[in-house]
Design an enzyme around this catalytic site. Structure first.
Site, PDB file in Angstrom:
ATOM      1  N   GLY A   1       0.816  -1.210   0.000  1.00  0.00           N
ATOM      2  CA  GLY A   1       0.000   0.000   0.000  1.00  0.00           C
ATOM      3  C   GLY A   1       0.847   1.255   0.000  1.00  0.00           C
TER       4      GLY A   1
ATOM      5  CE1 TYR B   1      -3.791 -14.124   1.828  1.00  0.00           C
ATOM      6  CE2 TYR B   1      -3.026 -16.042   0.590  1.00  0.00           C
ATOM      7  CZ  TYR B   1      -3.076 -14.671   0.764  1.00  0.00           C
ATOM      8  OH  TYR B   1      -2.423 -13.844  -0.112  1.00  0.00           O
TER       9      TYR B   1
END
Length: 303
Positions: free
Chosen positions: A15, A162
């Site tokens: 990010g 996941y």
């Protein structure tokens, strides 16, 4: 109008690297960093402004594992006139799971559902025919169909939350395109490759990584998806930022790749998704949205 880009998990890892790279591509881009820790977010903002003093960078507190936090953040973001790109860089990399305060499976809520609720709340900002918007979901090469079940889409009974959540991400993206392309909203999934971030380092003790890193750099000469650094891992997101959303293939996953000599590039591969399954799953997400928001006495999508 300069593009407005909202990045979740922007305080570190992919990010943060994405924000830095976007400003290098377009110094006029307006960034909104959505992070759990405002202290880390402020530190990231300071780094961005040090390199680009004129950059427009705002912060919003967001924890996608908490629906109350998602709704508060959405309310704050709604004061903006538009959001042209939303990239989901926050998530959990673990095959162990637990229950959140919302009563949901943590991996499912963090990797998918919290972002889904955010998108639903921001529909009025994201849907614009004059200037189409793009959702970029961080998926994985570990998004396996065999790990996912429509009857247990939160993966409460399985052992691969996941993998299930990332396949669910692929399904959601395909369904969102079906429902929103005509309104100017497009969705794509990316795989950053194997990237060393705080999330990755948390999987094994630090001394294991010290032993493994030299080997991993050698393996990169033979495996293009060993991107290793957040900068390299953000390649697919940056490439998508430069494309026209309406030109993208809804059934493709865009992979960040790095050559043996360190050159970054993007490779597209078709997702293993059936559109009928994607639509059924999307309807289940809408049902869950209605249930959890009613419990919180919160409105559905404001659109």
């Amino acid at each position: 109008m300069q593009p407005v880009v909202l990045v979740t998990g922007a305080s570190s890892g992919i990010g943060s690297a994405l924000c830095k790279r976007l400003l290098r591509e377009d110094a006029g881009v307006r960034l909104c960093l959505a992070c759990r820790s405002m202290q880390k977010a402020a530190a990231t903002k300071a780094v961005l402004l040090a390199a680009h003093p004129a950059a427009q960078v705002t912060l919003v507190r967001l924890d996608v594992s908490s629906l109350e936090s998602v709704l508060r953040a959405a309310s704050e973001i709604q004061c903006r006139k538009a959001v042209h790109m939303l990239s989901t860089a926050e998530g959990l990399i673990t095959q162990e799971d637990c229950i959140t305060a919302d009563g949901l499976q943590a991996v499912f809520e963090t990797n998918l559902f919290g972002h889904f609720i955010l998108i639903r709340q921001l529909e009025p900002l994201l849907c614009c025919l004059e200037k189409p918007s793009l959702l970029i979901w961080t998926s994985s090469s570990n998004a396996r169909k065999s790990a996912f079940s429509l009857t247990d889409y939160q993966h409460s009974k399985g052992k691969e939350p996941y993998s299930s959540s990332k396949y669910a991400t692929d399904l959601a993206s395909v369904a969102l395109n079906k429902h929103f392309n005509k309104q100017g909203l497009y969705s794509s999934v990316v795989c950053p490759g194997l990237v060393m971030t705080n999330l990755t380092y948390g999987i094994l003790p630090s001394f294991f990584w010290k032993l493994l890193m030299p080997i991993m750099w050698i393996i990169r000469f033979f495996t293009k998806t060993y991107t290793l650094t957040p900068y390299n891992g953000a390649e697919a997101q940056v490439w998508l930022f430069k494309q026209k959303p309406e030109s993208l293939d809804a059934l493709m996953k865009y992979h960040s790749c790095t050559s043996p000599m360190g050159k970054n590039y993007v490779e597209s591969r078709k997702v293993d998704v059936e559109e009928e399954t994607a639509e059924i799953f999307y309807q289940k997400l809408l049902e869950l949205e209605k249930y959890v928001l009613a419990r919180l006495n919160a409105p559905l999508s404001p659109k």
